[in-house]
Design an enzyme around this catalytic site. Structure first.
Site, PDB file in Angstrom:
ATOM      1  N   ASP A  65       0.812  -1.208   0.000  1.00  0.00           N
ATOM      2  CA  ASP A  65       0.000   0.000   0.000  1.00  0.00           C
ATOM      3  C   ASP A  65       0.848   1.262   0.000  1.00  0.00           C
ATOM      4  O   ASP A  65       2.076   1.221   0.130  1.00  0.00           O
ATOM      5  CB  ASP A  65      -0.949   0.014   1.210  1.00  0.00           C
ATOM      6  CG  ASP A  65      -0.278  -0.502   2.485  1.00  0.00           C
ATOM      7  OD1 ASP A  65       0.916  -0.219   2.693  1.00  0.00           O
ATOM      8  OD2 ASP A  65      -0.956  -1.197   3.272  1.00  0.00           O
ATOM      9  N   ASN A 133      -8.380  -3.258  14.213  1.00  0.00           N
ATOM     10  CA  ASN A 133      -9.739  -3.571  13.752  1.00  0.00           C
ATOM     11  C   ASN A 133      -9.755  -4.743  12.766  1.00  0.00           C
ATOM     12  O   ASN A 133     -10.775  -5.029  12.154  1.00  0.00           O
ATOM     13  CB  ASN A 133     -10.392  -2.338  13.128  1.00  0.00           C
ATOM     14  CG  ASN A 133      -9.649  -1.815  11.904  1.00  0.00           C
ATOM     15  OD1 ASN A 133      -8.700  -2.430  11.423  1.00  0.00           O
ATOM     16  ND2 ASN A 133     -10.076  -0.660  11.396  1.00  0.00           N
ATOM     17  N   HIS A 135      -7.771  -5.034  10.028  1.00  0.00           N
ATOM     18  CA  HIS A 135      -7.416  -4.764   8.635  1.00  0.00           C
ATOM     19  C   HIS A 135      -6.072  -5.382   8.273  1.00  0.00           C
ATOM     20  O   HIS A 135      -5.182  -5.519   9.098  1.00  0.00           O
ATOM     21  CB  HIS A 135      -7.464  -3.263   8.311  1.00  0.00           C
ATOM     22  CG  HIS A 135      -6.338  -2.435   8.825  1.00  0.00           C
ATOM     23  ND1 HIS A 135      -6.515  -1.419   9.737  1.00  0.00           N
ATOM     24  CD2 HIS A 135      -5.011  -2.439   8.558  1.00  0.00           C
ATOM     25  CE1 HIS A 135      -5.359  -0.836   9.997  1.00  0.00           C
ATOM     26  NE2 HIS A 135      -4.424  -1.447   9.294  1.00  0.00           N
ATOM     27  N   GLU A 140      -9.796  -2.098   5.083  1.00  0.00           N
ATOM     28  CA  GLU A 140     -10.532  -1.822   6.302  1.00  0.00           C
ATOM     29  C   GLU A 140     -11.763  -2.729   6.410  1.00  0.00           C
ATOM     30  O   GLU A 140     -12.186  -3.355   5.424  1.00  0.00           O
ATOM     31  CB  GLU A 140     -10.964  -0.355   6.324  1.00  0.00           C
ATOM     32  CG  GLU A 140      -9.810   0.649   6.355  1.00  0.00           C
ATOM     33  CD  GLU A 140      -9.224   0.841   7.745  1.00  0.00           C
ATOM     34  OE1 GLU A 140      -9.334  -0.063   8.595  1.00  0.00           O
ATOM     35  OE2 GLU A 140      -8.641   1.914   7.987  1.00  0.00           O
TER      36      GLU A 140
END
Length: 240
Positions: A65, A133, A135, A140
């Site tokens: 990313d 969370n 990811h 996400e």
């Protein structure tokens, strides 16, 4: 899936490098991650290279990313991160390194180009970190499991977590990123996931100690992959 717990990040990273080296040769293709999680692993890679044990001359790499809207030479760009933390210290040909071009004027074309590159290669080992969370990459919660390269709006908790790299100012953190899709990640032959710190416990529990496979917790897709190594420190261990 192999689940390994270590006292410290350093110990986990040493073992991660042993696993990595057992899965590749000097002509392999690596999927690489950024952030604080893989830095000790990269130190192990650099150390072993400098001791003359491994050459990266013919290695190719693809990064997960990059933030949207910051230049390559921005101190917190992932292009800069990879140079500082790995590429400048090994003999890799930077023409063989690939990172999403998220500063491109034509972002749609840049996404298409990166997707085409990924479609035409096979990643031997993908290194992953893990968000609190759940990811993976910047995929996400809610990202479709069949997703390819795309722009993602970063969740508030991700922006907050990454603010430590931006003088603890959430206003300085980019709000979007380009990321490999979950489908791209799952195409790798092997995956090494690293997770450190108490804030990762819930995500690790969902990955290791539940039957959940749901897009609301992206990491749970890894249960469908045939070769995953999960290495955590004792603080991230869900049994604590």
């Amino acid at each position: 899936m192999k689940y390994l717990v270590f006292e410290t990040k350093k110990e986990a990273s040493k073992e991660a490098y042993k696993i990595l080296k057992s899965l590749i040769d000097e002509n392999s293709t690596l999927g690489l991650a950024t952030g604080s999680t893989p830095t000790d692993l990269y130190e192990e890679m650099i150390k072993d290279h400098k001791e003359g044990n491994f050459s990266y001359k013919n290695i190719k790499s693809y990064n997960l990313d990059e933030y949207v809207g910051i230049s390559y030479d921005h101190p917190e760009s992932y292009h800069k991160f990879m140079d500082v933390n790995l590429f400048d210290h090994i003999d890799i040909d930077k023409n063989n390194t690939h990172i999403p071009d998220a500063s491109a004027e034509n972002l749609d074309q840049a996404l298409e180009n990166y997707q085409n590159e990924l479609n035409n290669t096979i990643i031997d080992v993908q290194i992953l970190g893990l968000g609190g969370n759940g990811h993976i990459g910047f995929n996400e919660p809610g990202t479709p499991f069949n997703s390819g390269v795309h722009v993602i709006d970063l969740k508030e908790e991700t922006i907050k977590a990454n603010s430590r790299f931006f003088n603890n100012d959430v206003n300085l953190v980019p709000k979007q990123a380009v990321t490999m899709g979950i489908n791209d990640i799952m195409k790798a032959k092997h995956i090494i996931l690293l997770a450190f710190g108490k804030e990762k416990q819930t995500a690790i529990k969902n990955l290791i100690d539940s039957d959940i496979v749901d897009e609301s917790i992206p990491c749970t897709v890894l249960k469908k992959h045939p070769s995953v190594y999960v290495l955590v420190d004792k603080e991230a261990d869900f049994r604590n």
